[in-house]
Design a protein around this motif. Structure first.
Motif, PDB file in Angstrom:
ATOM      1  N   ILE A  34       0.901  -1.241  -0.304  1.00  0.00           N
ATOM      2  CA  ILE A  34      -0.525  -0.039   0.045  1.00  0.00           C
ATOM      3  C   ILE A  34       1.027   1.298  -0.228  1.00  0.00           C
ATOM      4  O   ILE A  34       1.698   1.549   0.776  1.00  0.00           O
ATOM      5  N   VAL A  35       0.453   1.917  -0.711  1.00  0.00           N
ATOM      6  CA  VAL A  35       1.103   3.447  -0.618  1.00  0.00           C
ATOM      7  C   VAL A  35      -0.195   4.485  -0.307  1.00  0.00           C
ATOM      8  O   VAL A  35      -1.246   4.784  -0.617  1.00  0.00           O
ATOM      9  N   ASP A  36       0.466   5.242   0.626  1.00  0.00           N
ATOM     10  CA  ASP A  36      -0.676   6.316   1.491  1.00  0.00           C
ATOM     11  C   ASP A  36       0.726   7.379   1.500  1.00  0.00           C
ATOM     12  O   ASP A  36       1.536   7.429   1.971  1.00  0.00           O
ATOM     13  N   ALA A  37      -0.175   8.624   0.666  1.00  0.00           N
ATOM     14  CA  ALA A  37       0.168  10.234   1.224  1.00  0.00           C
ATOM     15  C   ALA A  37       0.242  10.522   1.895  1.00  0.00           C
ATOM     16  O   ALA A  37      -0.729  10.968   2.455  1.00  0.00           O
ATOM     17  N   PRO A  38       1.703  11.431   1.947  1.00  0.00           N
ATOM     18  CA  PRO A  38       1.527  12.079   3.697  1.00  0.00           C
ATOM     19  C   PRO A  38       0.559  12.715   3.421  1.00  0.00           C
ATOM     20  O   PRO A  38       0.249  13.271   2.971  1.00  0.00           O
ATOM     21  N   PRO A  39      -0.338  13.156   4.548  1.00  0.00           N
ATOM     22  CA  PRO A  39       0.163  12.357   6.152  1.00  0.00           C
ATOM     23  C   PRO A  39      -0.715  11.639   6.482  1.00  0.00           C
ATOM     24  O   PRO A  39      -1.022  11.755   7.688  1.00  0.00           O
ATOM     25  N   GLY A  40      -0.371  10.265   5.620  1.00  0.00           N
ATOM     26  CA  GLY A  40      -1.356   9.452   6.187  1.00  0.00           C
ATOM     27  C   GLY A  40      -0.760   8.378   7.141  1.00  0.00           C
ATOM     28  O   GLY A  40       0.324   8.054   7.421  1.00  0.00           O
ATOM     29  N   SER A  41      -1.647   7.871   7.597  1.00  0.00           N
ATOM     30  CA  SER A  41      -1.441   6.311   8.932  1.00  0.00           C
ATOM     31  C   SER A  41      -0.555   5.719   8.800  1.00  0.00           C
ATOM     32  O   SER A  41       0.156   5.119   9.163  1.00  0.00           O
ATOM     33  N   ARG A  42      -0.508   5.205   6.779  1.00  0.00           N
ATOM     34  CA  ARG A  42      -0.569   4.343   7.077  1.00  0.00           C
ATOM     35  C   ARG A  42      -0.528   2.784   7.648  1.00  0.00           C
ATOM     36  O   ARG A  42      -0.152   1.570   8.165  1.00  0.00           O
ATOM     37  N   GLY A  43      -2.119   2.752   7.962  1.00  0.00           N
ATOM     38  CA  GLY A  43      -2.693   1.265   8.940  1.00  0.00           C
ATOM     39  C   GLY A  43      -3.292   0.345   8.283  1.00  0.00           C
ATOM     40  O   GLY A  43      -2.996  -0.341   8.033  1.00  0.00           O
ATOM     41  N   ASP A  44      -3.200   0.760   6.289  1.00  0.00           N
ATOM     42  CA  ASP A  44      -3.738  -0.119   6.019  1.00  0.00           C
ATOM     43  C   ASP A  44      -2.774  -1.779   5.399  1.00  0.00           C
ATOM     44  O   ASP A  44      -3.512  -2.273   4.424  1.00  0.00           O
ATOM     45  N   SER A  45      -1.291  -1.130   6.119  1.00  0.00           N
ATOM     46  CA  SER A  45       0.331  -2.216   4.621  1.00  0.00           C
ATOM     47  C   SER A  45      -0.856  -3.036   5.271  1.00  0.00           C
ATOM     48  O   SER A  45       0.402  -4.221   3.862  1.00  0.00           O
ATOM     49  N   GLY A  46      -0.885  -4.071   5.502  1.00  0.00           N
ATOM     50  CA  GLY A  46      -1.444  -5.605   6.065  1.00  0.00           C
ATOM     51  C   GLY A  46      -2.382  -5.966   4.841  1.00  0.00           C
ATOM     52  O   GLY A  46      -2.385  -7.022   5.232  1.00  0.00           O
ATOM     53  N   GLU A  47      -2.864  -5.097   4.125  1.00  0.00           N
ATOM     54  CA  GLU A  47      -4.230  -6.141   3.218  1.00  0.00           C
ATOM     55  C   GLU A  47      -3.751  -5.499   1.913  1.00  0.00           C
ATOM     56  O   GLU A  47      -4.555  -6.069   1.360  1.00  0.00           O
ATOM     57  N   ALA A  48      -2.699  -5.223   0.974  1.00  0.00           N
ATOM     58  CA  ALA A  48      -2.366  -5.090   0.526  1.00  0.00           C
ATOM     59  C   ALA A  48      -2.311  -6.813  -1.012  1.00  0.00           C
ATOM     60  O   ALA A  48      -2.699  -6.742  -1.657  1.00  0.00           O
ATOM     61  N   LYS A  49      -1.959  -7.737   0.206  1.00  0.00           N
ATOM     62  CA  LYS A  49      -2.008  -9.058  -0.411  1.00  0.00           C
ATOM     63  C   LYS A  49      -3.252  -8.941  -0.916  1.00  0.00           C
ATOM     64  O   LYS A  49      -3.691 -10.259  -1.448  1.00  0.00           O
ATOM     65  N   TYR A  50      -4.418  -8.523  -0.452  1.00  0.00           N
ATOM     66  CA  TYR A  50      -5.874  -9.168  -0.902  1.00  0.00           C
ATOM     67  C   TYR A  50      -6.266  -9.007  -2.051  1.00  0.00           C
ATOM     68  O   TYR A  50      -7.114  -9.247  -2.457  1.00  0.00           O
TER      69      TYR A  50
END
Length: 516
Positions: A365-381
């Motif tokens: 997952i790429v989260d544009a700043p100032p994103g919290s980057r809390g979704d990183s574990g869901e990219a595999k889906y």
């Protein structure tokens, strides 16, 4: 406890009769037997529906009453008398039909539960297994109705009742000269469509107060899989075939058998693997499936191609065998020495793009700043091949562009090595997602600073503007044919409204890349 037989609406039904003198009241006993307990509501034909009690047998009943009686109620009474002759567990039992001239009424079974219309209105579209089970029950009821030579004429989410005990029953037959056996069958497709999407296809079945199907620019209804994720492809095809007047409608018993097969497979969660259509007419002597016209044309086309290929090889074989007599002095032909797979013009046929296999370690997952980057574990889906799993964004309030908090979010794909690409396909839970495709030469790191660098350095493909999806399946084919790509970013810049109407949110179910 809705008992309204609200089916197809016509111009005559819209106004409905006005109850004046002779209007029923709670506590009144009709025909010295049926005591009115509670006025439930009115149906689309203006008839009052009451919950009552049979004071002789001490059982609850539904009383459908029309004022005045006489000629104006003849159709209702005739339909009730005909329906009373058909006994089936998925048909509402009809107990009595009485014309008192000033008013007429039909007494039928009371089903403790709610209509499919109210169920979907309260809970939203149903899961595929439940939609299949309901359609199976209705088709089974129609099999019995059609076997007697009758037409139901009022198959609709309002006349499909689901009891609290799980029983599904079809109520309030109301056939007229415009109805037919085929329209009954098409309406089962309408029930499937409504159960899966919450929309009723007006043009294909009948006008209704229910919302019409979502349609493309040509007026064709969007398939259920285009509206929501998780609808099996085979169920999607079956639903759309039943709505398509160009495809021959099966008999009720054939449809019942097919839905029964699906229903059984759904219990084991195997309906993705149930195979092709198996419609077989009940009076057919052959066990071969009845194929729809488009499928027949495909089969004929395949046979023609096989015949042409065989003819070509046959001619080559004859030419080869006859050439042994002339090898000493072979004829000179145009294009001699040319590769047989190369067209006469000298151009090599373009290869077909193939789906590129992707694994979880190739996406993030790429989260544009100032994103919290809390979704990183869901990219595999998004690359697991399972449309039921997804990367789901957080809910953003205020505006569709991520609440004006950031540029957006996306999925970065590392192909491992540079290669030619043809297309990106994205499946989402809802339409209205603005997306674009970007590319770069490296991944600067799975961190907020790395994400910021990607958004700064990566270039947009195509015209650079994000395209908003009109359905749940979005495709991009703007790759340069003479360029190779290794790092590709599918980037979301706007989200659709959340299903519950609060904020903006979406799920990305699958991302597929096709290349050479």
């Amino acid at each position: 406890m809705t008992q309204v037989g609200e089916g197809h609406e016509t111009a005559a039904d819209e106004a409905g009769p006005v109850l004046t003198f002779g209007a029923p009241t709670a506590g009144e006993i009709l025909a010295e037997r049926y005591q009115l307990e509670q006025h439930v509501n009115n149906d689309s034909a203006g008839r009052q529906v009451w919950r009552g009690i049979d004071v002789i047998l001490r059982r609850p009943v539904a009383v459908v009453l029309r004022h005045p009686g006489g000629a104006s109620a003849t159709e209702m009474l005739q339909a009730a008398v005909a329906a009373s002759r058909v006994i089936h567990p998925n048909l509402v039992g009809v107990y009595d039909a009485i014309d008192e001239q000033e008013r007429a009424y039909v007494v039928r079974e009371w089903v403790e539960g709610e209509s499919l219309r109210d169920l979907v209105g309260a809970e939203g579209p149903l899961d595929p297994a439940r939609a299949i089970a309901i359609a199976h029950s209705v088709a089974d009821a129609l099999t019995s109705v059609h076997a007697t030579g009758m037409i139901h004429g009022n198959v609709h989410p309002g006349t499909t009742l689901i009891g609290d005990d799980g029983r599904v029953v079809l109520a309030d037959a109301r056939a007229d000269s415009a109805d037919s056996v085929e329209l009954d069958i098409r309406a089962v497709g309408g029930l499937l469509y409504f159960a899966l999407t919450g929309h009723w296809p007006h043009n294909e079945i009948s006008d209704s107060a229910l919302p019409d199907a979502n349609r493309d620019s040509s007026g064709n209804p969007a398939a259920p899989r285009q509206i929501r994720a998780g609808v099996p492809a085979y169920l999607d095809d079956l639903t759309m075939d039943l709505l398509d007047r160009r495809v021959a409608a099966p008999a009720a018993d054939a449809l019942t058998a097919e839905l029964g097969r699906l229903d059984a497979a759904a219990e084991d969660e195997e309906y993705e693997d149930v195979g092709p259509l198996r419609f077989v007419q009940g009076n057919a002597s052959s066990s071969e499936p009845i194929k729809s016209t488009p499928k027949i044309m495909l089969g004929v086309g395949a046979l023609v191609i096989i015949a042409i290929v065989g003819l070509i090889f046959g001619i080559r074989a004859i030419s080869s065998s006859s050439s042994t007599d002339t090898e000493a002095n072979p004829p000179v032909t145009a294009g001699a020495g040319q590769d047989p797979e190369t067209p006469a013009g000298g151009e090599t046929a373009a290869p077909e793009p193939k789906k590129i296999a992707l694994t979880a370690d190739q996406v993030r997952i790429v989260d544009a700043p100032p994103g919290s980057r809390g979704d990183s574990g869901e990219a595999k889906y998004v690359v697991d091949g399972d449309p039921e799993t997804a990367w789901t964004t957080s809910r953003y309030d205020g505006a569709p562009n991520f609440g004006n908090l950031k540029e957006g979010m996306g999925v970065l794909i590392n192909l491992g090595s540079p290669r030619s690409l043809a297309e990106v396909r994205v499946s989402t839970s809802a339409p209205g997602v603005a997306m674009d495709v970007r590319y770069g030469t490296n991944d600067p790191g799975d961190s907020q600073s790395g994400d910021g660098k990607i958004l700064k350095d990566y270039k947009k493909l195509g015209d650079g503007d994000a395209e908003k999806s009109t359905g749940t399946n979005w495709a991009f084919s703007g790759f340069e044919p003479d360029q190779k790509y290794q790092y590709v970013l599918v980037f979301l810049t706007e989200l659709p409204p959340n299903e519950d109407g609060a904020g903006f949110k979406v799920s990305v179910n699958e991302i597929e890349l096709y290349g050479f």
